[in-house]
Design a protein around this motif. Sequence first.
Motif, short mmCIF file in Angstrom:
data_model
loop_
_atom_site.label_atom_id
_atom_site.label_comp_id
_atom_site.label_asym_id
_atom_site.label_seq_id
_atom_site.Cartn_x
_atom_site.Cartn_y
_atom_site.Cartn_z
N THR B 14 33.87 40.47 39.43
CA THR B 14 34.22 41.77 40.03
C THR B 14 34.40 42.83 38.94
N VAL B 132 38.24 42.87 45.82
CA VAL B 132 38.34 42.40 44.43
C VAL B 132 37.81 40.97 44.29
N SER B 133 37.56 40.32 45.42
CA SER B 133 37.17 38.91 45.33
C SER B 133 35.80 38.63 45.95
N VAL B 135 32.65 39.53 44.87
CA VAL B 135 31.42 39.55 44.06
C VAL B 135 31.11 38.15 43.53
N ARG B 198 29.86 46.27 47.11
CA ARG B 198 30.81 45.17 47.04
C ARG B 198 32.13 45.60 46.40
N ILE B 199 32.07 46.61 45.56
CA ILE B 199 33.28 47.05 44.87
C ILE B 199 34.00 48.15 45.66
#
Lengths: 236, 288
Positions: B14, B132-133, B135, B198-199
């Motif tokens: 991440t 945060v989890s 990726v 994703r972020i």
Amino acid sequence: MSDKIIEIEDVSFQYDYDKTVLSHINFSMRAGDFVGLVGPNGGGKTTLLKLILGLNKANNGTIRIFNTPIQEFKDKNKIAYVSQKANAFNRGFPATVEEVVEMGLTASLGIFKRIKKQHKLAVYEALKKVDMTSYAKENIGNLSGGQQQRVFIARALVSEPELLILDEPTVGVDQQNVSNFFDLLSKLNQQHISLLIVSHDLQAIANHVTNVFFVNKTIQAIDSLEDYPLFTLGGE
Amino acid sequence: MLASLLEYDFLRHTFITGIIIGFIAPLLGSFIVVRRLSMMADALSHVTLAGIAFGLLLEKKTGITAITPFYSGLGFSVVGSLFIEKLRKLYTAFQELAIPVILSAGVGLSVLFIALADGFNADLYSYLFGSVSAVSKQDMYIVLVIAIIVCIVIFSIYKELFLLSFDEEQATINGIPATVIHTFFIILTALVIAASMRIVGVLLVSALMTLPVAIGIRLAKGFKQTIIYSILIGELSVIIGLIIGYYLEMPPGGSIVLFLILVLVSIIGAQHFKRRRLTSNMKSDVRG
């Protein structure tokens, strides 16, 4: 070989909607000339420039640029153009004077090539020609109309063109600066740059140019200012 | 958190992905903002959402996992970008019309796929606002490849793209293939949106492209400096946003964007205060 840098023979142009803008135009310009084009709004001055720049295609007739048929003319560095819309850019655009002048090197450098130290020197020289070196790091949007126009001239000069074409360059420039601006153009002409300028201000250009042509669908050379009362002229 | 970073792969992925998108989103965003295409990024992010919903639907209904929502989002984003270009050409006099058309198509399709799937679980939530989890190692590599492509293209055609953004007419006279460059640019935008989702999540991805630039423009002189400042601010916001997201257990999209808004408001306020002080000093000089 002829020293004519522009030769236009029997050129006509009309847009798709069938309005003839230019009819049977014959016009030529030699190296070192400073030519003015004047005429009423919609008379075809800008269209004529666009034909010379290859932005519009003539319906018939021939155009030769630097002794080459316009269709085959590839040496774009020889001609620089300062558009009527040049100073109609977004004033908030974050570009310094130096960055704007560097844009003038885009065609001569070609794709994938980057600006190097010698190009920075060329930018400085171009700014020097228009007395704008002290503004190199300023944002272009913070300058006055007259100063911006000088920067656009520098952008045009940086690739060392032989012919400089200007379309209504003094729109939005105050009277004092208009006079200075034409003095600058005369100076450039003395440095062997040929100039072709479209202007609505016949009086302003008359003192500087070597030839003036009146464009209103057709083209004719102006020998005497008295033949063309100002009310028939205007910007396009 | 440093210990967790060393201990957990997903956190490392991440953070590395965050650093990459903190660089490419403002880099491309600088051109998006000066070309007045900020809303286009929004439209594309909604199309990406449709792609994600499609991928989740496919997973749920057929069990096919080869086409992950990340890939389908990426695919929809690129196709959406080409549609935007097509519409802009069809409506030359009303080019901005392409944006609401594509945006509403994206939302419409998203609703359709969500309805067909009878709703989704927390997965969709992480795509909407980031996580945060979320990726994976594979996602990280794809983002890295996208970043390399973006950097190569932007650095190769920087001066052409810059001239095109500043003065399209002059660019055409100089023989720059405006249509080709513009199409490339829109595809790059679609790729960066997909890479960033994703972020920061699809709903906030355009903010990471535009907010750092909005701040950079206020501080910088010139375009290159604007890009540098925007990237620095982008990186800072991603790092701080991810740390806040990790500790407060909230999606990082929200913390990243709120941090950027806070910086923007502070800078506008500080500049306003500075200008007022300058004006009042000038007035007192004149009086004195």
